[in-house]
Design a protein around this motif. Structure first.
Motif, PDB file in Angstrom:
ATOM      1  N   PRO A 101       9.429   3.699  -0.138  1.00 41.55           N
ATOM      2  CA  PRO A 101       9.023   4.780   0.771  1.00 41.55           C
ATOM      3  C   PRO A 101       7.568   4.561   1.186  1.00 41.55           C
ATOM      4  N   GLY A 102       7.267   4.832   2.439  1.00 39.07           N
ATOM      5  CA  GLY A 102       5.897   4.671   2.918  1.00 39.07           C
ATOM      6  C   GLY A 102       5.577   3.297   3.458  1.00 39.07           C
ATOM      7  N   ASN A 103       6.557   2.399   3.503  1.00 37.31           N
ATOM      8  CA  ASN A 103       6.332   1.121   4.191  1.00 37.31           C
ATOM      9  C   ASN A 103       6.081   1.360   5.675  1.00 37.31           C
ATOM     10  N   GLY A 155     -13.002 -13.389   4.580  1.00 35.97           N
ATOM     11  CA  GLY A 155     -12.691 -14.162   5.773  1.00 35.97           C
ATOM     12  C   GLY A 155     -11.331 -13.815   6.350  1.00 35.97           C
ATOM     13  N   LEU A 156     -10.354 -13.577   5.470  1.00 38.18           N
ATOM     14  CA  LEU A 156      -8.978 -13.279   5.876  1.00 38.18           C
ATOM     15  C   LEU A 156      -8.463 -12.106   5.056  1.00 38.18           C
ATOM     16  N   ILE A 157      -7.809 -11.181   5.734  1.00 34.55           N
ATOM     17  CA  ILE A 157      -7.185 -10.042   5.068  1.00 34.55           C
ATOM     18  C   ILE A 157      -5.714 -10.009   5.476  1.00 34.55           C
ATOM     19  N   VAL A 158      -4.827 -10.085   4.480  1.00 34.18           N
ATOM     20  CA  VAL A 158      -3.388 -10.035   4.733  1.00 34.18           C
ATOM     21  C   VAL A 158      -2.887  -8.653   4.327  1.00 34.18           C
ATOM     22  N   THR A 159      -2.171  -7.992   5.212  1.00 31.83           N
ATOM     23  CA  THR A 159      -1.670  -6.650   4.909  1.00 31.83           C
ATOM     24  C   THR A 159      -0.582  -6.713   3.841  1.00 31.83           C
ATOM     25  N   GLY A 160      -0.235  -5.533   3.310  1.00 33.97           N
ATOM     26  CA  GLY A 160       0.933  -5.434   2.450  1.00 33.97           C
ATOM     27  C   GLY A 160       2.195  -5.432   3.288  1.00 33.97           C
ATOM     28  N   ASP A 189       4.217   2.552  18.050  1.00 34.48           N
ATOM     29  CA  ASP A 189       2.961   2.811  17.343  1.00 34.48           C
ATOM     30  C   ASP A 189       1.848   1.837  17.732  1.00 34.48           C
ATOM     31  N   LEU A 190       1.890   1.342  18.939  1.00 34.14           N
ATOM     32  CA  LEU A 190       0.937   0.318  19.362  1.00 34.14           C
ATOM     33  C   LEU A 190      -0.515   0.811  19.273  1.00 34.14           C
ATOM     34  N   THR A 191      -0.781   2.041  19.631  1.00 33.70           N
ATOM     35  CA  THR A 191      -2.152   2.564  19.568  1.00 33.70           C
ATOM     36  C   THR A 191      -2.667   2.587  18.134  1.00 33.70           C
ATOM     37  N   ALA A 192      -1.852   3.076  17.202  1.00 36.41           N
ATOM     38  CA  ALA A 192      -2.255   3.125  15.797  1.00 36.41           C
ATOM     39  C   ALA A 192      -2.405   1.723  15.217  1.00 36.41           C
ATOM     40  N   LEU A 193      -1.543   0.811  15.610  1.00 37.80           N
ATOM     41  CA  LEU A 193      -1.642  -0.573  15.143  1.00 37.80           C
ATOM     42  C   LEU A 193      -2.925  -1.222  15.641  1.00 37.80           C
ATOM     43  N   GLU A 213       0.817  -1.210   0.000  1.00 33.23           N
ATOM     44  CA  GLU A 213       0.000   0.000   0.000  1.00 33.23           C
ATOM     45  C   GLU A 213       0.855   1.267   0.000  1.00 33.23           C
ATOM     46  N   THR A 214       2.021   1.212   0.659  1.00 34.11           N
ATOM     47  CA  THR A 214       2.889   2.383   0.898  1.00 34.11           C
ATOM     48  C   THR A 214       2.067   3.563   1.427  1.00 34.11           C
ATOM     49  N   LEU A 215       1.199   3.281   2.384  1.00 33.32           N
ATOM     50  CA  LEU A 215       0.360   4.308   2.997  1.00 33.32           C
ATOM     51  C   LEU A 215       0.870   4.721   4.370  1.00 33.32           C
ATOM     52  N   GLY A 216       2.062   4.256   4.732  1.00 35.79           N
ATOM     53  CA  GLY A 216       2.671   4.715   5.967  1.00 35.79           C
ATOM     54  C   GLY A 216       3.282   6.095   5.785  1.00 35.79           C
ATOM     55  N   THR A 217       3.694   6.712   6.873  1.00 38.62           N
ATOM     56  CA  THR A 217       4.406   7.988   6.783  1.00 38.62           C
ATOM     57  C   THR A 217       5.814   7.735   6.264  1.00 38.62           C
ATOM     58  N   TYR A 218       6.519   8.800   5.932  1.00 34.74           N
ATOM     59  CA  TYR A 218       7.890   8.628   5.436  1.00 34.74           C
ATOM     60  C   TYR A 218       8.871   8.285   6.554  1.00 34.74           C
ATOM     61  N   ASP A 219       8.404   8.367   7.811  1.00 36.36           N
ATOM     62  CA  ASP A 219       9.203   7.768   8.882  1.00 36.36           C
ATOM     63  C   ASP A 219       8.574   6.450   9.333  1.00 36.36           C
ATOM     64  N   ASN A 220       7.735   5.868   8.433  1.00 33.07           N
ATOM     65  CA  ASN A 220       7.332   4.458   8.495  1.00 33.07           C
ATOM     66  C   ASN A 220       6.374   4.104   9.623  1.00 33.07           C
ATOM     67  N   ARG A 221       5.428   4.988   9.856  1.00 30.12           N
ATOM     68  CA  ARG A 221       4.413   4.740  10.871  1.00 30.12           C
ATOM     69  C   ARG A 221       3.047   4.521  10.216  1.00 30.12           C
ATOM     70  N   PRO A 222       2.173   3.732  10.854  1.00 31.44           N
ATOM     71  CA  PRO A 222       0.829   3.508  10.294  1.00 31.44           C
ATOM     72  C   PRO A 222       0.002   4.778  10.315  1.00 31.44           C
ATOM     73  N   THR A 223      -0.970   4.860   9.414  1.00 29.64           N
ATOM     74  CA  THR A 223      -1.774   6.072   9.262  1.00 29.64           C
ATOM     75  C   THR A 223      -3.264   5.731   9.265  1.00 29.64           C
ATOM     76  N   LEU A 224      -4.089   6.782   9.357  1.00 29.66           N
ATOM     77  CA  LEU A 224      -5.540   6.603   9.276  1.00 29.66           C
ATOM     78  C   LEU A 224      -5.971   6.138   7.887  1.00 29.66           C
ATOM     79  N   ASP A 225      -5.161   6.415   6.859  1.00 33.70           N
ATOM     80  CA  ASP A 225      -5.481   5.927   5.519  1.00 33.70           C
ATOM     81  C   ASP A 225      -5.551   4.402   5.505  1.00 33.70           C
ATOM     82  N   LEU A 226      -4.659   3.758   6.232  1.00 35.21           N
ATOM     83  CA  LEU A 226      -4.692   2.292   6.317  1.00 35.21           C
ATOM     84  C   LEU A 226      -5.963   1.816   7.003  1.00 35.21           C
ATOM     85  N   VAL A 227      -6.360   2.495   8.039  1.00 34.54           N
ATOM     86  CA  VAL A 227      -7.598   2.150   8.747  1.00 34.54           C
ATOM     87  C   VAL A 227      -8.790   2.237   7.805  1.00 34.54           C
TER      88      VAL A 227
END
Length: 416
Positions: free
Chosen positions: A72-74, A55-60, A82-86, A29-43
């Motif tokens: 970039p954006g991994n 039934g099953l969803i596997v992340t990128g 980043d436990l709260t965002a995860l 997806e490369t929807l993380g920040t450029y310092d590699n944190r999860p974002t609301l876009d992923l949510v």
């Protein structure tokens, strides 16, 4: 009438149950920040998919080391920062009854020039000549570096469990690091990590063992593996089956079958155009290999690639060669397709080959990543995909974004 197996639940070896046999396979997806944190876009993106009934969803690609990015954006998971965002990402899926597995990955040599300070691989084998402009020759990993990477896989998996993910999948396909260790072409070591098929398998078995040690027996651990590399001197079907035997004995919960690398992109279908009418009717690219695996082991199997219709999916399940059907590119142009398929209807969208008209680019199969990644970004922003978007325009925009992302990533890393 054939039985409707797609809607049947599947119990994994460790006792966990998937609510049906339809899975979203990993797409970067490369929807993380450029310092590699999860974002609301992923949510937002994953909430849309979960609502479709999967039934099953596997992340990128979720990377295990900020020093080893694929793009970039991994998103990187190497500590609990980043436990709260995860947790929010995981709840977007599990809150709707689907399972979400984080795909854990290390790119090895398969990372574009300039993104990382250096790239590691089993051996210092360069890319083919026409790709050398995009990828650097890697450095051979030391024994201590290999052991550090193994430990990182386990730590990332443990954090995923704490964050509420339903399981993890090891990315052992498509030419990334685990795949490189398995390949005689990429792994030319003569120590404990290479030199024979058994030693080339040692890395993937060590990664699985460390993950299992850190997450325990009741947390699903799967793997995505190549049926073959489709590359001279690469992993063969025979060695792949022996790897699957070893992982089954070790206790793996689900094996997803794919194939190819960036240098030989069979996973996109570009190198596996079916010729016989009977093969076309069966749809899936790797179904014949799955039949060979099923004859050798009884581990649950997932096959991804080539499925087009509800009838083709159900026929594949009825064959007994697989237990889970994986969809990827279709879900980038029709995120609601599972709702139709689970009711026996076909999606109104069809996956098409993506071409830029630039031979050097099209040979790499890279547009099968870049073009679809752009569609994922649209869904994440609450928009609809653009199935008619030009391949060339998408390439130019993606190249500009990647260049900027590489610059920002290196700049942020230097400042930290």
């Amino acid at each position: 009438m054939k039985p409707d197996l797609l809607n049947q639940p599947l119990r994994l070896p460790n006792g966990c149950v998937l609510r049906n046999r339809l899975a979203k396979a990993a797409m970067s997806e490369t929807l993380g920040t450029y310092d590699n944190r999860p974002t609301l876009d992923l949510v937002q993106l994953y909430r849309r998919w979960a609502a479709s009934g999967l039934g099953l969803i596997v992340t990128g690609n979720v990377m295990i080391d900020r020093r080893a990015l694929g793009e970039p954006g991994n998103v990187v998971i190497e500590d609990e920062t980043d436990l709260t965002a995860l947790r929010e990402w995981a709840r977007a899926v599990t809150g709707q009854g689907a399972a979400i597995w984080a795909q854990l990955n290390h790119p090895g040599k398969q990372s574009t020039k300039g993104l990382n300070a250096f790239n590691l691989a089993p051996s210092a084998v360069p890319f083919r000549e026409d790709m050398a402009a995009f990828f650097e020759t890697p450095r051979e990993a030391t024994t201590s570096e290999i052991r550090d990477i193994v430990e990182r896989f386990g730590r990332s998996a443990a954090i995923c469990r704490k964050a509420g993910f339903s399981g993890v999948q090891i990315h052992g396909a498509h030419g990334y690091l685990v795949s490189q260790f398995l390949s005689p072409h990429h792994n030319r070591r003569e120590d404990e990590w290479g030199g024979t098929p058994e030693k080339r398998r040692r890395f993937v078995l060590a990664v699985y063992a460390e993950i299992r040690r850190q997450v325990g027996p009741d947390f699903p651990v799967g793997i995505k593996l190549n049926s073959a590399d489709f590359q001279r001197g690469g992993l063969t079907e025979e060695e792949s089956i022996e790897t699957i035997r070893a992982l089954t004995t070790a206790g793996i919960d689900l094996i997803e079958i794919s194939g190819g690398t960036y240098e030989a992109p069979a996973m996109s279908g570009a190198m596996r155009e079916p010729k016989k009418e009977s093969t076309v009717a069966r749809e899936a690219y790797f179904l014949e290999f799955a039949e060979k695996v099923r004859a050798a082991v009884k581990v649950p199997l997932m096959v991804t690639g080539g499925f087009r219709t509800a009838a083709g999916i159900n026929a594949a399940l009825c064959s007994g060669a697989l237990d889970v059907v994986g969809l990827a590119r279709l879900l980038a142009i029709d995120p609601d397709a599972p709702a139709a398929l689970l009711h026996g209807r076909d999606s109104l969208r069809q996956v098409r080959p993506i071409s830029t008209g630039l031979k050097a680019v099209d040979r790499m199969g890279i547009m099968e990543v870049l073009w679809y990644t752009r569609q994922l970004k649209r869904i994440a922003m609450g928009r609809e995909p653009r199935p008619d978007e030009s391949g060339l325009a998408a390439f130019v925009k993606s190249a500009l974004r990647s260049g900027w992302g590489t610059f920002r990533t290196r700049r942020l890393r230097a400042q930290s």
